[in-house]
Design a protein around this motif. Structure first.
Motif, PDB file in Angstrom:
ATOM      1  N   SER A 146       3.587   5.532  -5.860  1.00  0.00           N
ATOM      2  CA  SER A 146       3.435   5.475  -7.314  1.00  0.00           C
ATOM      3  C   SER A 146       2.314   6.400  -7.780  1.00  0.00           C
ATOM      4  O   SER A 146       2.460   7.132  -8.768  1.00  0.00           O
ATOM      5  CB  SER A 146       3.160   4.039  -7.742  1.00  0.00           C
ATOM      6  OG  SER A 146       2.937   3.962  -9.111  1.00  0.00           O
ATOM      7  N   SER A 147       1.206   6.383  -7.079  1.00  0.00           N
ATOM      8  CA  SER A 147       0.066   7.227  -7.425  1.00  0.00           C
ATOM      9  C   SER A 147       0.400   8.712  -7.288  1.00  0.00           C
ATOM     10  O   SER A 147       0.057   9.520  -8.152  1.00  0.00           O
ATOM     11  CB  SER A 147      -1.117   6.862  -6.526  1.00  0.00           C
ATOM     12  OG  SER A 147      -2.199   7.719  -6.755  1.00  0.00           O
ATOM     13  N   SER A 196       2.236   1.640  -3.474  1.00  0.00           N
ATOM     14  CA  SER A 196       1.155   2.057  -4.369  1.00  0.00           C
ATOM     15  C   SER A 196       0.839   3.541  -4.188  1.00  0.00           C
ATOM     16  O   SER A 196       0.623   4.260  -5.170  1.00  0.00           O
ATOM     17  CB  SER A 196      -0.087   1.212  -4.092  1.00  0.00           C
ATOM     18  OG  SER A 196      -1.173   1.652  -4.864  1.00  0.00           O
ATOM     19  N   GLU A 224       0.825  -1.213   0.000  1.00  0.00           N
ATOM     20  CA  GLU A 224       0.000   0.000   0.000  1.00  0.00           C
ATOM     21  C   GLU A 224       0.859   1.263   0.000  1.00  0.00           C
ATOM     22  O   GLU A 224       0.536   2.239  -0.689  1.00  0.00           O
ATOM     23  CB  GLU A 224      -0.942   0.009   1.203  1.00  0.00           C
ATOM     24  CG  GLU A 224      -2.087  -0.964   1.071  1.00  0.00           C
ATOM     25  CD  GLU A 224      -3.087  -0.827   2.202  1.00  0.00           C
ATOM     26  OE1 GLU A 224      -3.631   0.284   2.369  1.00  0.00           O
ATOM     27  OE2 GLU A 224      -3.304  -1.816   2.914  1.00  0.00           O
TER      28      GLU A 224
END
Length: 128
Positions: free
Chosen positions: A96-97, A93, A90
């Motif tokens: 990355s977002s 992620s 998480e």
């Protein structure tokens, strides 16, 4: 004894009472990484100031928990390992977002004096 031969170590037998607390701490890391921050400095400028080659102690501990050996005696190590792995995924992620969103908005530069609302993940690109 499996615990003595394991290169990664093992959880103590009384670790089960801390499993829920560890899971909650992992949730707090994800929440903290997702909190909005209001600033005049871009995320890239702040990341450039940090030493990205060193892993902070909380991340070292999380990585160690990701590599815990499974135990047939207790499900505690599996629970801790799953919490650690899902937290790491998480956090990666989220990073990355945020990087993708930041790259999109870079073309749409705001004028001087504007306040940016950003998310600054706990992980940095260098740590990932």
């Amino acid at each position: 004894d499996f615990q003595k031969k394991s290169p990664h170590g093992a959880l103590k037998s009384d670790a089960a009472e801390f499993s829920d607390a560890f899971s909650e701490a992992c949730s707090c890391l994800v929440e903290l990484s997702s909190m909005p921050k209001y600033n005049n400095i871009s995320c890239d400028d702040q990341l450039a100031d940090e030493d990205m080659d060193k892993l902070p102690p909380w991340l070292q501990g999380l990585l160690i928990c990701c590599m815990l050996p499974s135990s047939s005696i207790s499900s505690t190590s599996t629970s801790v390992q799953l919490s650690a792995v899902s937290t790491l995924v998480e956090l990666a992620s989220t990073l990355s977002s945020v990087r993708a969103t930041h790259a999109k908005s870079k073309a749409d530069e705001r004028g001087a004096g504007s306040v940016m609302v950003t998310m600054e993940p706990l992980l940095t690109p260098g740590q990932l």
